[in-house]
Enzyme design. Structure first.
Site, PDB file in Angstrom:
ATOM      1  CB  CYS A  62      -0.912  -0.003   1.217  1.00  0.00           C
ATOM      2  SG  CYS A  62      -0.028   0.129   2.779  1.00  0.00           S
ATOM      3  CB  ALA A  65       4.046  -0.642   2.021  1.00  0.00           C
ATOM      4  NE  ARG A  96      12.521  -1.468   1.383  1.00  0.00           N
ATOM      5  CZ  ARG A  96      12.778  -1.634   0.102  1.00  0.00           C
ATOM      6  NH1 ARG A  96      12.188  -2.561  -0.572  1.00  0.00           N
ATOM      7  NH2 ARG A  96      13.626  -0.843  -0.505  1.00  0.00           N
ATOM      8  CG  HIS A 195       7.607   4.415  -4.170  1.00  0.00           C
ATOM      9  ND1 HIS A 195       7.423   3.505  -5.179  1.00  0.00           N
ATOM     10  CD2 HIS A 195       7.893   3.701  -3.064  1.00  0.00           C
ATOM     11  CE1 HIS A 195       7.611   2.278  -4.703  1.00  0.00           C
ATOM     12  NE2 HIS A 195       7.885   2.368  -3.415  1.00  0.00           N
TER      13      HIS A 195
HETATM   14  S1  SF4 Z   1      -0.988  -1.717   5.943  1.00  0.00           S
HETATM   15 FE1  SF4 Z   1      -2.007  -0.084   7.129  1.00  0.00          FE
HETATM   16  S2  SF4 Z   1      -1.801   1.744   5.864  1.00  0.00           S
HETATM   17 FE2  SF4 Z   1      -1.467  -0.016   4.512  1.00  0.00          FE
HETATM   18  S3  SF4 Z   1      -3.485  -0.493   3.627  1.00  0.00           S
HETATM   19 FE3  SF4 Z   1      -3.223  -1.753   5.474  1.00  0.00          FE
HETATM   20  S4  SF4 Z   1      -4.198  -0.549   7.107  1.00  0.00           S
HETATM   21 FE4  SF4 Z   1      -3.812   0.854   5.405  1.00  0.00          FE
END
Ligand code: SF4
Lengths: 491, 75
Positions: A62, A65, A96, A195
Site C-alpha cells: 500500500c 508501505a 527490508r 513513493h
Molecule cells: S498496511 Fe495499514 S496503511 Fe497499509 S493499507 Fe493496510 S491498514 Fe492501510
C-alpha cells in the site's frame, strides 16, 4: 532464445486466462504480453499501474508501505512514526534489511517501530492529541533524533485528523523538522503512489532547508538516489564511485541521514538507481536546482562498466581516467568469477517477479553468468518501466504486470525455468514444486548485489541455489521404487 | 488544466511528464519552436495531445508548465 515461440507464448497466456470469468479475463489479458523488441512503447502491448482485480492474489503493498517502508524508513537518524493502529508498522518492521551504521535506539532508529497504536477512542475522538503527546515523549526518550516523520496509516485519512497542524506546532516547539506524510494505505493502486507522496513530502519539508547556506563543495559531488542499502548495496556502490574520484555527498535513503538529504541540492549530479521510487525528486531537483540526473545500473560487470563510463562522461578527464583504472582493476576479479561460475550456470533459465528496478536491472547480471531471463514482471511498475524493459528482454519472452498468484504458478509450470527470482511469498510455493527460488527483494538475507563486490556474491548465491543437492531428492524414496514409471509419465 | 514538466530527453528531443498520472511520453511535435515563440500544441508519441500557452523559448529545461489536454484521455 526464448523457450517458446511467439505463438506458443500467446497460446500459453490465453490458456492461463481461460479459468477467469469473462470480465476478469479481459482485464488481465491487458497485463500480460509477449515481449517484442521492435515495440517502442510498452503501452501498445502491456497495461500497468491499474487497480488489481478483487479476488485475485496480488503481492502489491500500500502507499504507506511505499512511503514508510521504502523511501522514509531507511533515513536512520529520524524517527518515523507509524501513525495509526499498531499492525501496519509492526508487521513490516525491519523487514527490508536496510543496513546502517549507528547505535540503534541512541542516534539511529532504522529497525525500531514507533507507532501511535490507535484504539477505538482515537478513531472516535481523533488522534491529534495523542500524536502531539507521542512526539513529546519521543523528544524526551530519544533526544538525539534529528527529526520526525509522521507516516499516516489508513484511519488517519478516514477520520480526517490534521497531522499537518500538529507537526507544524511540534516542529516549532522542538526546533526540528517534523514531517507529516499523507501516505494513507488506501491512496493509489499500489505502493507506487506512496513513493510519489514520500518524494513530494521530501520536496516540501526537507529539500530546501539549507538553500542559500554555505557549503564546501567540490566539482565532483554526487548523490546516490534510490539505493536502499539492502544487505549493504549502497556501500558497494559508494566504494566504486569514490575510487573513481567522486565525492558521495548523500545516500538516499539507505544508510542516509536528514542532513544528507538537505545537502543534496548542492551536488553536481544525481545518480538514480531505483527510477521508480525516486524519479520524482530527481526531476524536481533537475528543474529547481539544475542538477541533472542519470539512471545507472550496478548489477553485473557489463552494466557496471557501461554505467561507470556514463557517469564519468559527466566529469573531466581525471575522472574518466580513474574510471578506466577502476574498471581495469576489477576486471581480473570479474574474469575469475565468470570463469568459475559461468560453466556451472550457463544456459539456465530464470523467471523474475519483483518490484522497483530489479525486473530489468538484474537481467544483465544473469546474462553475465550465461543465464537467461525468460519472463519478468513488475509488482507496481508504470509504462515508463516497461518502456525500459522491452529492450533488455529477449524477443518472445513473457512480460507480466501485477501478476496474480495463479498466473505466475501456471507460467512457471509451463515454462519450467531453472530458477525463479521473487519474494518470500512465492519462495515456498515454487520450492515445493522443485524449483529453486532466490528472493530478489531481500537478496535472501545475503547481499550486497550491487557493484563488483556484489556481483561476486550474486554469482555465488545463484550457484548455491541451483547446485543444492535437495533438488535431486524431490521424490521420496518409497515413490522412487514403486512409482518410477508413473513418475516418468507425470514428469 | 494540469501541471506538466518538459525536459530534454537523453537521446535528443523533448520528453513530457504529467506528475499527477505519472505519465512519461516523448514529444513528437511542438507547434511553435522559435526563440520568441515556443509552445502551442504538443503531440505525444502515445497518441495524446496537449496545449501550452506559447512563451519565449525557456533558457533551461526542464520546465513546469500548465497544459490543457486536447482530445480524449490517453492511458
Ligand atoms: S498496511 Fe495499514 S496503511 Fe497499509 S493499507 Fe493496510 S491498514 Fe492501510
Amino acid at each position: 532464445m526464448a523457450v517458446l515461440t511467439r505463438d506458443e507464448t500467446d497460446a500459453l497466456i490465453a490458456e492461463v486466462l481461460e479459468v477467469y470469468p469473462e470480465k476478469a479475463k479481459k482485464d488481465r489479458a491487458k497485463h500480460l504480453a509477449v515481449n517484442d523488441q521492435s515495440v517502442e512503447q510498452s503501452k501498445k502491448c502491456i497495461t500497468s499501474n491499474r487497480k488489481s482485480l478483487p479476488g485475485v492474489m496480488t503481492i502489491r503493498g500500500c502507499a504507506y508501505a511505499g512511503s514508510k517502508g521504502v523511501v522514509w524508513g531507511p533515513i536512520k537518524d529520524m524517527i518515523h512514526i507509524s501513525h495509526g493502529p499498531v499492525g501496519c508498522g509492526q508487521y513490516s518492521r525491519a523487514g527490508r534489511r536496510n543496513y546502517y551504521v549507528g547505535t540503534t535506539g541512541v542516534d539511529s532508529f532504522g529497525t525500531m517501530n514507533f507507532t501511535s497504536d490507535f484504539q477505538e477512542k482515537d478513531i472516535v475522538f481523533g488522534g491529534d492529541k495523542k500524536l502531539a503527546k507521542l512526539i513529546e515523549e519521543i523528544e524526551g526518550l530519544f533526544p538525539l533524533n534529528k527529526g520526525i516523520s509522521v507516516q499516516s496509516e489508513c484511519p488517519i485519512g478516514l477520520i480526517g485528523d490534521d497531522i499537518e497542524a500538529v507537526s507544524k506546532k511540534a516542529s516549532a516547539s522542538f526546533d526540528k523538522p517534523v514531517v507529516p506524510v499523507r501516505c494513507e494505505g488506501f491512496r493509489g493502486v499500489s505502493q507506487s503512489l506512496g513513493h510519489h507522496i514520500a518524494n513530494d513530502a521530501i520536496r516540501d519539508w526537507v529539500l530546501d532547508k539549507r538553500d542559500g547556506q554555505p557549503h564546501e563543495s567540490t566539482p565532483y559531488d554526487v548523490a546516490i538516489i534510490g539505493d536502499y542499502n539492502i544487505g549493504g548495496d549502497a556501500w558497494a556502490t559508494r566504494i566504486l564511485l569514490e575510487e573513481m574520484g567522486l565525492r558521495v555527498v548523500a545516500q538516499w535513503s539507505g544508510d542516509g541521514t536528514l542532513a544528507e538529504m538537505m545537502n543534496t541540492p548542492k551536488v553536481k549530479l544525481n545518480l538514480l538507481h531505483c527510477y521508480r521510487s525516486m524519479n520524482y525528486i530527481s526531476r524536481h531537483m533537475e528543474e529547481k536546482y539544475g542538477i541533472p540526473y542519470m539512471e545507472y545500473n550496478f548489477f553485473g560487470p557489463t552494466k557496471i562498466i557501461e554505467s561507470l563510463r556514463k557517469i564519468a562522461a559527466f566529469f573531466d578527464d581525471s575522472i574518466k581516467e580513474k574510471c578506466e583504472q577502476v574498471i581495469a582493476r576489477y576486471q581480473p576479479m570479474m574474469d575469475e568469477i565468470i570463469a568459475k561460475y559461468r560453466p556451472r550456470l550457463e544456459g539456465k533459465k530464470v523467471m523474475l517477479y519483483v518490484g522497483g528496478l530489479r525486473p530489468r536491472h538484474v537481467i544483465g547480471a544473469y546474462e553475465d553468468l550465461g543465464m537467461e531471463v525468460i519472463g519478468t514482471g513488475y509488482e507496481f511498475g508504470h509504462n515508463d518501466d516497461y518502456d525500459r524493459t522491452i529492450k533488455e528482454m529477449g524477443d518472445a519472452t513473457l512480460l507480466y504486470d501485477d501478476v496474480t498468484g495463479f498466473e505466475l504458478e501456471e507460467f512457471v509450470k509451463r515454462l519450467k525455468p531453472d530458477m525463479v527470482g521473487s519474494g518470500i511469498k512465492e519462495k515456498y510455493i515454487f520450492q515445493k514444486m522443485g524449483i529453486p527460488l532466490r528472493q530478489m527483494h531481500s537478496w535472501d538475507y545475503s547481499g550486497p548485489y550491487h557493484g563488483y563486490d556484489g556481483f561476486a556474491i550474486f554469482a555465488r548465491d545463484m550457484d548455491i541455489a541451483l547446485a543444492n543437492p535437495v533438488w535431486h531428492n524431490m521424490t521420496p524414496p518409497w515413490k522412487k521404487t514403486s512409482d518410477a514409471e508413473n513418475e516418468a509419465i507425470a514428469a | 488544466m494540469a501541471n506538466i514538466m518538459i525536459r530534454q530527453a537523453e537521446h535528443g528531443g523533448l520528453s513530457f511528464y504529467l506528475p499527477k498520472r505519472d505519465l512519461e511520453a516523448s514529444i513528437e511535435s511542438i507547434e511553435f519552436d522559435t526563440p520568441e515563440k515556443w509552445g502551442g500544441e504538443l503531440k505525444l508519441d502515445n497518441g495524446g495531445a496537449y496545449y501550452i500557452e506559447p512563451i519565449a523559448r525557456p533558457p533551461r529545461l526542464p520546465i513546469s508548465l500548465r497544459a490543457r489536454r486536447l482530445g480524449a484521455a490517453e492511458d
